[in-house]
Design a protein around this motif. Sequence first.
Motif, PDB file in Angstrom:
ATOM      1  N   UNK A 163      -3.567 -58.475  -6.913  1.00  8.55           N
ATOM      2  CA  UNK A 163      -3.595 -57.132  -7.489  1.00  8.55           C
ATOM      3  C   UNK A 163      -2.236 -56.476  -7.331  1.00  8.55           C
TER       4      UNK A 163
ATOM      5  N   UNK B 244     -21.536 -53.460 -10.392  1.00  6.29           N
ATOM      6  CA  UNK B 244     -22.240 -54.461  -9.589  1.00  6.29           C
ATOM      7  C   UNK B 244     -22.704 -53.853  -8.272  1.00  6.29           C
TER       8      UNK B 244
ATOM      9  N   UNK C 210     -26.646 -53.451  -7.227  1.00  9.31           N
ATOM     10  CA  UNK C 210     -27.240 -54.105  -6.070  1.00  9.31           C
ATOM     11  C   UNK C 210     -27.600 -53.118  -4.971  1.00  9.31           C
TER      12      UNK C 210
ATOM     13  N   UNK D 149     -11.705 -60.059 -11.229  1.00  5.21           N
ATOM     14  CA  UNK D 149     -12.721 -58.998 -11.149  1.00  5.21           C
ATOM     15  C   UNK D 149     -14.132 -59.568 -11.198  1.00  5.21           C
ATOM     16  N   UNK D 150     -14.322 -60.592 -12.008  1.00  3.51           N
ATOM     17  CA  UNK D 150     -15.642 -61.244 -12.027  1.00  3.51           C
ATOM     18  C   UNK D 150     -15.982 -61.788 -10.641  1.00  3.51           C
TER      19      UNK D 150
ATOM     20  N   UNK E  58     -30.282 -59.780   1.676  1.00  5.45           N
ATOM     21  CA  UNK E  58     -31.660 -59.595   1.219  1.00  5.45           C
ATOM     22  C   UNK E  58     -32.528 -60.800   1.590  1.00  5.45           C
TER      23      UNK E  58
ATOM     24  N   UNK F 171     -36.674 -60.952  -7.970  1.00  2.00           N
ATOM     25  CA  UNK F 171     -35.548 -60.008  -8.086  1.00  2.00           C
ATOM     26  C   UNK F 171     -35.889 -58.811  -8.962  1.00  2.00           C
ATOM     27  N   UNK F 172     -36.764 -59.030  -9.929  1.00  2.00           N
ATOM     28  CA  UNK F 172     -37.098 -57.930 -10.830  1.00  2.00           C
ATOM     29  C   UNK F 172     -38.386 -57.226 -10.383  1.00  2.00           C
TER      30      UNK F 172
ATOM     31  N   UNK G 168      -0.022 -56.104 -19.293  1.00  2.00           N
ATOM     32  CA  UNK G 168      -0.944 -57.053 -19.911  1.00  2.00           C
ATOM     33  C   UNK G 168      -1.348 -56.609 -21.302  1.00  2.00           C
TER      34      UNK G 168
ATOM     35  N   UNK H 118      -6.467 -62.256 -14.529  1.00  2.00           N
ATOM     36  CA  UNK H 118      -6.839 -60.927 -14.030  1.00  2.00           C
ATOM     37  C   UNK H 118      -8.337 -60.678 -14.134  1.00  2.00           C
ATOM     38  N   UNK H 119      -8.876 -60.969 -15.313  1.00  3.60           N
ATOM     39  CA  UNK H 119     -10.290 -60.644 -15.551  1.00  3.60           C
ATOM     40  C   UNK H 119     -11.207 -61.470 -14.642  1.00  3.60           C
TER      41      UNK H 119
ATOM     42  N   UNK I  59      -7.128 -54.228 -18.299  1.00  4.24           N
ATOM     43  CA  UNK I  59      -7.957 -55.261 -17.664  1.00  4.24           C
ATOM     44  C   UNK I  59      -8.441 -54.782 -16.300  1.00  4.24           C
ATOM     45  N   UNK I  60      -7.558 -54.089 -15.571  1.00  2.00           N
ATOM     46  CA  UNK I  60      -7.924 -53.652 -14.224  1.00  2.00           C
ATOM     47  C   UNK I  60      -8.967 -52.543 -14.243  1.00  2.00           C
TER      48      UNK I  60
ATOM     49  N   UNK J  92     -14.812 -60.722  -7.764  1.00  2.00           N
ATOM     50  CA  UNK J  92     -15.085 -59.615  -6.848  1.00  2.00           C
ATOM     51  C   UNK J  92     -16.522 -59.125  -7.060  1.00  2.00           C
ATOM     52  N   UNK J  93     -16.914 -59.033  -8.340  1.00  2.00           N
ATOM     53  CA  UNK J  93     -18.303 -58.671  -8.647  1.00  2.00           C
ATOM     54  C   UNK J  93     -19.273 -59.680  -8.039  1.00  2.00           C
TER      55      UNK J  93
ATOM     56  N   UNK K  38     -19.658 -59.198  -4.208  1.00  2.00           N
ATOM     57  CA  UNK K  38     -20.552 -58.082  -3.876  1.00  2.00           C
ATOM     58  C   UNK K  38     -22.003 -58.541  -3.962  1.00  2.00           C
ATOM     59  N   UNK K  39     -22.340 -59.177  -5.081  1.00  2.00           N
ATOM     60  CA  UNK K  39     -23.684 -59.678  -5.289  1.00  2.00           C
ATOM     61  C   UNK K  39     -24.069 -60.708  -4.213  1.00  2.00           C
TER      62      UNK K  39
ATOM     63  N   UNK L 250     -33.554 -61.106   5.159  1.00  2.00           N
ATOM     64  CA  UNK L 250     -34.715 -60.275   5.499  1.00  2.00           C
ATOM     65  C   UNK L 250     -35.998 -60.882   4.936  1.00  2.00           C
TER      66      UNK L 250
ATOM     67  N   UNK M 110     -24.745 -59.160  -0.772  1.00  2.31           N
ATOM     68  CA  UNK M 110     -26.006 -58.419  -0.844  1.00  2.31           C
ATOM     69  C   UNK M 110     -27.205 -59.367  -0.853  1.00  2.31           C
TER      70      UNK M 110
ATOM     71  N   UNK N 190     -30.878 -51.905  -5.997  1.00  2.00           N
ATOM     72  CA  UNK N 190     -31.837 -52.981  -5.756  1.00  2.00           C
ATOM     73  C   UNK N 190     -32.187 -53.033  -4.266  1.00  2.00           C
TER      74      UNK N 190
ATOM     75  N   UNK O  58     -12.204 -54.215 -15.029  1.00  2.60           N
ATOM     76  CA  UNK O  58     -12.631 -54.987 -13.865  1.00  2.60           C
ATOM     77  C   UNK O  58     -13.176 -54.108 -12.767  1.00  2.60           C
TER      78      UNK O  58
ATOM     79  N   UNK P 252     -16.514 -52.962 -13.664  1.00  2.00           N
ATOM     80  CA  UNK P 252     -17.472 -54.057 -13.496  1.00  2.00           C
ATOM     81  C   UNK P 252     -17.881 -54.195 -12.030  1.00  2.00           C
ATOM     82  N   UNK P 253     -16.858 -54.175 -11.141  1.00  2.52           N
ATOM     83  CA  UNK P 253     -17.144 -54.309  -9.710  1.00  2.52           C
ATOM     84  C   UNK P 253     -17.985 -53.133  -9.224  1.00  2.52           C
TER      85      UNK P 253
END
Lengths: 371, 220
Positions: B33, A346, A350, B179-180, B194, B106-107, A323, B175-176, A335-336, B182-183, B186-187, B197, B190, A353, A339, A342-343
């Motif tokens: 991937x 996150x 959290x 990942x966003x 939350x 949240x904050x 890439x 690709x990017x 990119x990976x 996947x992020x 996760x959020x 509860x 979670x 948090x 990424x 980033x993951x």
Amino acid sequence: MHDPEKTLLEGSVSEEILQKWEARGVNRRDFLKFCSVMTASLALPATFMGQIAEAMEADNRPPVIWMEFQGCTGDTEAFLRANQPTAAEIILDYLSIDYHETIMAAAGHQDEAAKNATVEKYKGKYIAIVEGSIPMADGGVYCTVAGNSALNIAREVCGNAAATIAVGTCASYGGLPAAAPNPTGAVSVSEAVPGATVLNLPGCPLNAENLTAAIVHFLTFGKLPATDSFGRPKFAYGKRIHDNCERRAHFDAGQYAEGFGDAGHRQGWCLYKLGCKGPETFHNCPTIRYNEGSSWPVQAGHGCIGCSEPQFWDSMTPFYRRLPQVPGFGVEATADKIGLGLAAATAVAFGAHGVASALRKDDDSTVKRED
Amino acid sequence: MSTLEIRYVWEWPVRLTHWFNVISIIVLSVTGYYIGDPFVSVPSTSSYVMGWMRYLHFIFAYVFALSWIARLIWMFFGNRHARFLAFAPWASRDGWKNIIGTFCFYTFLRRKVPYAVGHNPLAAMAYSCVFILFLIQIVSGFALYGQFAPGGLWDGIFGSLLVTFGNQGLRLTHHLIMWLLIGFAIHHVYSAWLMDIKEKNGTLSSIFGGYKFIDPDEEN
């Protein structure tokens, strides 16, 4: 019904034509080879062979003006060295090349006069071939021939041609001179002369076979071959390198060379992980190959670098990665990696948090506790 | 506290598309991937690892795209928690109040989470973004997929994107965004936990069964 005998008859080349070529010093075997290779390159049925031979015979030698701008003469080199069935001989003998900076005998005012005479006399009838990109910045001062800018010359010569063929990636899409930051404002022929009828034959260098075939198509049918959305002829750029690659079986199996010279590389495994751009490049390299069909980059053990794609060089680098770089990040950040970072960030954020939320005392006024 | 009401919040098309999305995103991320960086190399040429990975990727690409379209259609027919307006809390005054309230929760600036029967407003805004990211992912994916057959169906529909953004540009975007997403996943897991509860109304189980236990007094 398919009739093989009829095909043979229609596809045959008359004795008279063959004898004429023999008189010119091209033996019949070579001429027949030339016609059959051209028919095959253009993806035409064999029945067209006779028509192609006749087109080569007709007395309509189109004059050619071959211009070199911001290029390296690599396409001229590739064409002059073409000798698969003496293609250069046949085509060069056949065409009337009135102007070609590298091979013309004339110089100075003489050759300028020859070029101008051709443009005047054969207005709308000659073929213009352009090699190299055209600089637009600062009024086009970065490339001048005989005191005139490449831009002016291209506008005049391509604008009055029956057809323009952009040979090589620079003339087709800007190529290396147009790579970021593109200091000369280099553009392709079709961008510099928007009104012209342009056929793009990208490649670094272009495959001479494809140029010969494109010219033969023009002579046989009186028009340029059908093109795709990037102005490239479909007969040569209609399929992805990856889809015709001889190493494709290794790709599908999951066998990849991890480094140059490793066990996989020595066994001819797929070069995907070494950054091969075959999956993003449309060209007929795997089937036609270069230099009399002797080899091409992937066969020689190096991944494709996507030299014939628009935005080459910028979008195809780094050559040894799959890439391009992510804008705004360093050279080492793929990119990976970004990424994954980033993951992970996150998850950590959290997670923290969650810990904080667990420790915080809630408003439990509505909750009944079990004893 | 008055009697809890059982409310049917997430109708079956919402739940079904949600779980199709979950499965698709997991399969597409793993196979995707692998396609980008084949981390397993096999000794035998008679294997078909990359072949299967790509096959699965394309199958689930269709599943994911159909799921997206089905959910889009349900935006017109579903209950008020499933419609367009539920995903645009910024369009109303109450929505704004809840956005700020949830942000403060949240904050850690506020102890009690603003009560929401459907999506909380911050989550709804995240889903709007994700819905668009899904679309970009589907479009860029099918544009790249279409390259195997120039002039074919997918090339005909999305081929012009290859001209505008370039082949490699689309690939990088594809690709990017993975990942966003996947992020986001996760959020999402979670935050659902939350809220399960903090809101105490069966948030987590509601995406399986569709029902929530709502205290009418708390509803605003």
